[in-house]
Design a protein around this motif. Structure first.
Motif, PDB file in Angstrom:
ATOM      1  N   GLN A 247       0.873  -1.272   0.023  1.00 26.94           N
ATOM      2  CA  GLN A 247       0.133  -0.086  -0.093  1.00 26.94           C
ATOM      3  C   GLN A 247       0.881   1.237  -0.118  1.00 26.94           C
ATOM      4  N   ARG A 248       1.970   1.281   0.879  1.00 23.30           N
ATOM      5  CA  ARG A 248       2.861   2.407   0.635  1.00 23.30           C
ATOM      6  C   ARG A 248       3.711   2.508  -0.351  1.00 23.30           C
ATOM      7  N   PHE A 249       3.868   1.366  -1.022  1.00 23.60           N
ATOM      8  CA  PHE A 249       4.498   1.478  -2.193  1.00 23.60           C
ATOM      9  C   PHE A 249       3.625   1.989  -3.361  1.00 23.60           C
ATOM     10  N   LEU A 250       2.511   1.826  -3.212  1.00 22.17           N
ATOM     11  CA  LEU A 250       1.622   2.303  -4.127  1.00 22.17           C
ATOM     12  C   LEU A 250       1.454   3.798  -4.155  1.00 22.17           C
ATOM     13  N   GLN A 251       1.264   4.264  -2.693  1.00 19.91           N
ATOM     14  CA  GLN A 251       1.373   5.651  -2.461  1.00 19.91           C
ATOM     15  C   GLN A 251       2.785   6.292  -3.036  1.00 19.91           C
ATOM     16  N   GLY A 252       3.746   5.692  -3.130  1.00 21.28           N
ATOM     17  CA  GLY A 252       4.945   6.258  -3.675  1.00 21.28           C
ATOM     18  C   GLY A 252       4.829   6.469  -5.173  1.00 21.28           C
ATOM     19  N   VAL A 253       4.100   5.319  -5.843  1.00 25.64           N
ATOM     20  CA  VAL A 253       4.020   5.323  -7.259  1.00 25.64           C
ATOM     21  C   VAL A 253       3.273   6.322  -7.742  1.00 25.64           C
ATOM     22  N   GLY A 254       1.860   6.525  -6.886  1.00 28.65           N
ATOM     23  CA  GLY A 254       1.205   7.641  -6.867  1.00 28.65           C
ATOM     24  C   GLY A 254       1.927   9.060  -6.949  1.00 28.65           C
ATOM     25  N   GLY A 255       2.768   9.138  -5.849  1.00 28.44           N
ATOM     26  CA  GLY A 255       3.614  10.408  -5.834  1.00 28.44           C
ATOM     27  C   GLY A 255       4.407  10.755  -7.111  1.00 28.44           C
ATOM     28  N   VAL A 256       4.942   9.784  -7.618  1.00 28.20           N
ATOM     29  CA  VAL A 256       5.822   9.707  -8.882  1.00 28.20           C
ATOM     30  C   VAL A 256       5.074  10.323  -9.930  1.00 28.20           C
ATOM     31  N   ALA A 257       3.812   9.637 -10.016  1.00 32.34           N
ATOM     32  CA  ALA A 257       2.871  10.076 -11.075  1.00 32.34           C
ATOM     33  C   ALA A 257       2.502  11.501 -10.881  1.00 32.34           C
ATOM     34  N   ALA A 258       2.242  12.068  -9.555  1.00 34.21           N
ATOM     35  CA  ALA A 258       1.713  13.248  -9.488  1.00 34.21           C
ATOM     36  C   ALA A 258       2.961  14.213  -9.918  1.00 34.21           C
ATOM     37  N   TYR A 259       4.062  14.121  -9.338  1.00 38.83           N
ATOM     38  CA  TYR A 259       4.944  14.916  -9.831  1.00 38.83           C
ATOM     39  C   TYR A 259       5.359  15.090 -11.016  1.00 38.83           C
ATOM     40  N   SER A 260       5.527  13.869 -11.508  1.00 41.81           N
ATOM     41  CA  SER A 260       5.671  13.840 -13.122  1.00 41.81           C
ATOM     42  C   SER A 260       4.779  14.297 -13.989  1.00 41.81           C
ATOM     43  N   LEU A 261       3.400  14.254 -13.676  1.00 45.12           N
ATOM     44  CA  LEU A 261       2.434  15.009 -14.308  1.00 45.12           C
ATOM     45  C   LEU A 261       2.485  16.495 -14.269  1.00 45.12           C
ATOM     46  N   VAL A 262       2.809  17.008 -12.984  1.00 41.33           N
ATOM     47  CA  VAL A 262       2.656  18.410 -12.778  1.00 41.33           C
ATOM     48  C   VAL A 262       3.934  18.959 -13.709  1.00 41.33           C
ATOM     49  N   PHE A 263       5.094  18.442 -13.721  1.00 42.43           N
ATOM     50  CA  PHE A 263       6.426  19.011 -14.384  1.00 42.43           C
ATOM     51  C   PHE A 263       6.185  18.525 -15.789  1.00 42.43           C
ATOM     52  N   VAL A 264       5.470  17.595 -16.113  1.00 39.70           N
ATOM     53  CA  VAL A 264       5.465  17.221 -17.753  1.00 39.70           C
ATOM     54  C   VAL A 264       4.262  18.270 -18.382  1.00 39.70           C
ATOM     55  N   PHE A 265       3.266  18.603 -17.453  1.00 39.43           N
ATOM     56  CA  PHE A 265       2.289  19.767 -18.075  1.00 39.43           C
ATOM     57  C   PHE A 265       2.729  21.146 -18.030  1.00 39.43           C
ATOM     58  N   LEU A 266       3.780  21.482 -16.950  1.00 40.87           N
ATOM     59  CA  LEU A 266       4.136  22.774 -16.993  1.00 40.87           C
ATOM     60  C   LEU A 266       5.409  22.876 -18.061  1.00 40.87           C
ATOM     61  N   GLY A 267       6.194  21.928 -18.236  1.00 44.02           N
ATOM     62  CA  GLY A 267       7.125  21.918 -19.301  1.00 44.02           C
ATOM     63  C   GLY A 267       6.425  21.990 -20.525  1.00 44.02           C
ATOM     64  N   ASN A 268       5.455  21.313 -20.906  1.00 46.96           N
ATOM     65  CA  ASN A 268       4.778  20.991 -22.333  1.00 46.96           C
ATOM     66  C   ASN A 268       3.975  22.547 -22.523  1.00 46.96           C
ATOM     67  N   LEU A 269       3.647  23.100 -21.442  1.00 45.93           N
ATOM     68  CA  LEU A 269       2.910  24.381 -21.527  1.00 45.93           C
ATOM     69  C   LEU A 269       3.766  25.594 -21.925  1.00 45.93           C
ATOM     70  N   ILE A 270       4.996  25.487 -21.537  1.00 43.44           N
ATOM     71  CA  ILE A 270       5.968  26.469 -21.775  1.00 43.44           C
ATOM     72  C   ILE A 270       6.589  26.160 -23.223  1.00 43.44           C
ATOM     73  N   PHE A 271       6.985  24.958 -23.295  1.00 48.77           N
ATOM     74  CA  PHE A 271       7.727  24.579 -24.439  1.00 48.77           C
ATOM     75  C   PHE A 271       6.810  24.960 -25.721  1.00 48.77           C
ATOM     76  N   SER A 272       5.388  24.669 -25.434  1.00 49.34           N
ATOM     77  CA  SER A 272       4.563  24.690 -26.854  1.00 49.34           C
ATOM     78  C   SER A 272       4.318  26.153 -27.223  1.00 49.34           C
ATOM     79  N   ARG A 273       4.662  27.035 -26.101  1.00 48.31           N
ATOM     80  CA  ARG A 273       4.389  28.447 -26.247  1.00 48.31           C
ATOM     81  C   ARG A 273       5.652  29.407 -26.402  1.00 48.31           C
ATOM     82  N   ARG A 274       6.614  28.934 -25.992  1.00 49.39           N
ATOM     83  CA  ARG A 274       8.014  29.822 -25.961  1.00 49.39           C
ATOM     84  C   ARG A 274       8.392  30.059 -27.598  1.00 49.39           C
ATOM     85  N   ASP A 275       8.935  31.332 -27.567  1.00 49.98           N
ATOM     86  CA  ASP A 275       9.813  31.534 -28.704  1.00 49.98           C
ATOM     87  C   ASP A 275      11.003  30.649 -28.807  1.00 49.98           C
ATOM     88  N   VAL A 276      11.396  30.092 -29.926  1.00 41.52           N
ATOM     89  CA  VAL A 276      12.754  29.603 -30.150  1.00 41.52           C
ATOM     90  C   VAL A 276      13.774  30.027 -31.053  1.00 41.52           C
TER      91      VAL A 276
END
Lengths: 285, 310
Positions: free
Chosen positions: A256-285
């Motif tokens: 159960q605790r392991f799954l909480q860890g996996v959930g944490g991994v998913a949450a952190y990853s999704l936040v960073f991917v969402f923010l990263g993709n948001l900036i990358f898709s809009r930034r000037d290159v």
């Protein structure tokens, strides 16, 4: 998009082979695991005897007056770590723990040049008319993760197999399972850090500076979280800004605790991917 | 059909307009010259079209489709960017194979396509060089070559001959001429002779604003203006005789009295009649001419419309 990602990935082995940052990262990670492996191999006898006592104490319910090291493990560490040392091969347990502790440093280096050098050289201008920004962003994320999985799996497997020869050999099957679990956990634990580097790369087009920012932020948050906790529990909030908080749940024998860890991994990853993709898709290159 | 429609396109950098509500159309199969003084917004416009920059306002359409933002990757558009560099330690041939793969070519097709474009720019052997082994001129030609991969419908060339020696520049012009009718090409350059040589449409930008977008011959008033270079100085009487011609709406002499500029009446656009009539008057006044030119040079017109800032 899947086809685009696959086509971007087809160039990655060639890009990685010729990218000094990625080569440095791969060498560093291999060296880190190797150094731990050599240290543990040399200290195998001492560790085995110390942990033999530790296991007896653990079995008896952690009574008072044990060895100082055992006392530290009992009092200061997470239950997941105590369980790891008490229930598994000590050499592999320590290897697992140290590997997990070093993972952020290494994986952030491995993932520090996802789009940074493309942006700084403006080579991205040859690529963008041919693929979508989202595909490029996700492909580079995936490429860094594959690199991390390959290097961590190979290192853990080779060094783990050697360390097993120094063990008592009592529960060989359980040791093999732990080794496989280590490989899996390190692969998962790397994901939020790779996502974080993908995010940082979108606004810092330099691999080295991206790494410095990531490790600097981590250090600052760690100090604020750990030292600040002496002043007020509110400071613990800073510890949760970095994905390192999921490491003990990922070490845990408790599903159960392991799954909480996996959930944490998913949450952190999704936040960073969402923010990263948001900036990358809009930034000037 | 228009290959490209640019509608009120704007780009602000720190609240300063690099491109200010620019609108024009590019006919399919044409070669369009984009000219303007430094800072006019040419590279910004290219960068917006290629998706490197996000517009602050307006939109553009490719072959009637599209919208505010470009969806790249389908071979609709390719670009020669001014400052992009290839990756070091990887051969250009490998780069090109990868670019072709990104556009959907299978691995064997991609290799064939890479070979084809390198052959087209006569750089097949140099394809084995790595990004960091290319001279400036070679890099520029390779960067032009990559625009040909996949035969994109629209090719944007940002100063394609800048930094090339005369022979290389001529080859590039030949290449662009060869694309006319097959692909739509937009070329930016400070070399106005080059634009006049290879383009059939000209777009002029100045300080981020569109100054003109016209067919080249209309822009240079090819059918509306004829300049005679005289062998000797003309007189006021000769000028008056020419002004009396019904074919002419205006005429003037240069300060040295050796250049006679005739503006054709918009109702009489037959240059041959005008030339015959003017030559008749010149000869009646005992004058001959050494040169005759239809319209203005692009440079003259460019300087006219940009207040001499070119």
């Amino acid at each position: 998009m899947t086809g685009e990602i696959r086509r971007i990935l087809s160039f990655e082995p060639l890009r990685a082979k010729n990218n000094s940052v990625i080569i440095l990262a791969l060498i560093s990670s291999a060296l880190y695991f190797l150094v731990i492996g050599i240290y543990l191999g040399r200290s195998a006898e001492d560790i085995n005897s110390t942990f033999s006592e530790f296991r007896q104490i653990a079995d008896a319910g952690f009574q008072e007056g044990e060895l100082p090291f055992v006392g530290w493990i009992k009092d200061k560490t997470d239950p997941a770590l105590r369980s790891l040392f008490a229930n598994h091969s000590p050499l592999l347990g320590i290897f697992f723990w140290l590997a997990l502790m070093g993972t952020p440093w290494i994986v952030m280096l491995v993932a520090s040049d996802q789009t940074a050098s493309e942006l700084s050289r403006k080579h991205i201008r040859f690529i963008l008319p041919r693929v979508t920004r989202r595909s490029l962003f996700l492909a580079r994320l995936l490429s860094s993760w594959i690199s991390w999985v390959v290097i961590s799996s190979c290192s853990l497997f080779l060094i783990g197999m050697v360390l097993l020869q120094f063990g008592d050999g009592e529960n060989r099957d359980s040791d093999y399972i732990l080794l496989l679990r280590m490989i899996g956990v390190l692969a998962i634990y790397g994901i939020p850090f790779i996502s974080m580097m993908a995010f940082i790369n979108t606004f810092i087009p330099n691999a080295f500076l991206s790494y410095l920012l990531a490790t600097g932020a981590w250090s600052v948050f760690w100090v604020l979280g750990a030292a600040g906790a002496w002043i007020s529990d509110g400071f613990k909030f800073f510890s949760y800004l970095m994905p390192t908080v999921v490491k003990y749940p990922l070490l845990s024998d408790d599903p159960q605790r392991f799954l909480q860890g996996v959930g944490g991994v998913a949450a952190y990853s999704l936040v960073f991917v969402f923010l990263g993709n948001l900036i990358f898709s809009r930034r000037d290159v | 059909m228009n290959a490209l429609e640019i509608i009120q396109l704007s780009k602000l950098f720190n609240r300063v307009a690099a491109l200010n509500q620019v609108s024009f159309e590019v006919p399919e199969g044409s070669v369009v010259g984009l000219v303007g003084p430094n800072g006019a917004g040419k590279t910004t416009l290219f960068s917006l079209l290629a998706g490197f920059l996000q517009p602050s306002g307006g939109e553009f359409r490719l072959f009637g489709e599209g919208g505010e933002r470009l969806t790249p990757g389908k071979g609709a558009i390719s670009i020669l960017p001014q400052d992009a560099r290839f990756l070091n330690q990887i051969s250009i041939f490998r780069h090109f194979i990868w670019y072709a793969r990104l556009m959907g070519f299978s691995p064997p097709e991609a290799e064939e396509e890479a070979r084809r474009v390198l052959k087209e720019v006569d750089l097949l052997e140099a394809g084995n060089k790595q990004g960091d082994q290319l001279s400036h001129g070679m890099h520029k030609r390779m960067a032009i070559a990559q625009t040909l991969i996949g035969s994109a419908k629209i090719i944007l060339l940002d100063e394609p001959t800048a930094g090339l020696d005369p022979a290389q520049a001529r080859n590039v012009r030949e290449l662009v001429r060869g694309l006319k009718g097959k692909q739509t090409v937009v070329v930016s350059s400070h070399n106005l002779d080059e634009i006049a040589d290879i383009c059939d449409h000209v777009v002029i930008l100045d300080k981020g604003k569109l100054i003109s977008s016209e067919n080249l011959s209309e822009f240079t008033k090819e059918t509306a203006k004829i300049t005679f270079t005289l062998a000797a100085e003309a007189t006021g009487a000769l000028l008056q005789a020419i002004l009396d011609l019904s074919l002419i709406s205006d005429a003037s002499l240069s300060a040295d009295l050796k250049k006679l500029v005739c503006i054709v009446d918009s109702h009489h656009l037959d240059n041959a009649d005008l030339v015959t009539a003017v030559v008749g008057i010149l000869s009646a006044n005992g004058l001959s001419f050494t040169d005759i030119r239809k319209g203005s040079t692009l440079e003259e017109r460019f300087l006219d419309v940009t207040d001499g800032q070119g």
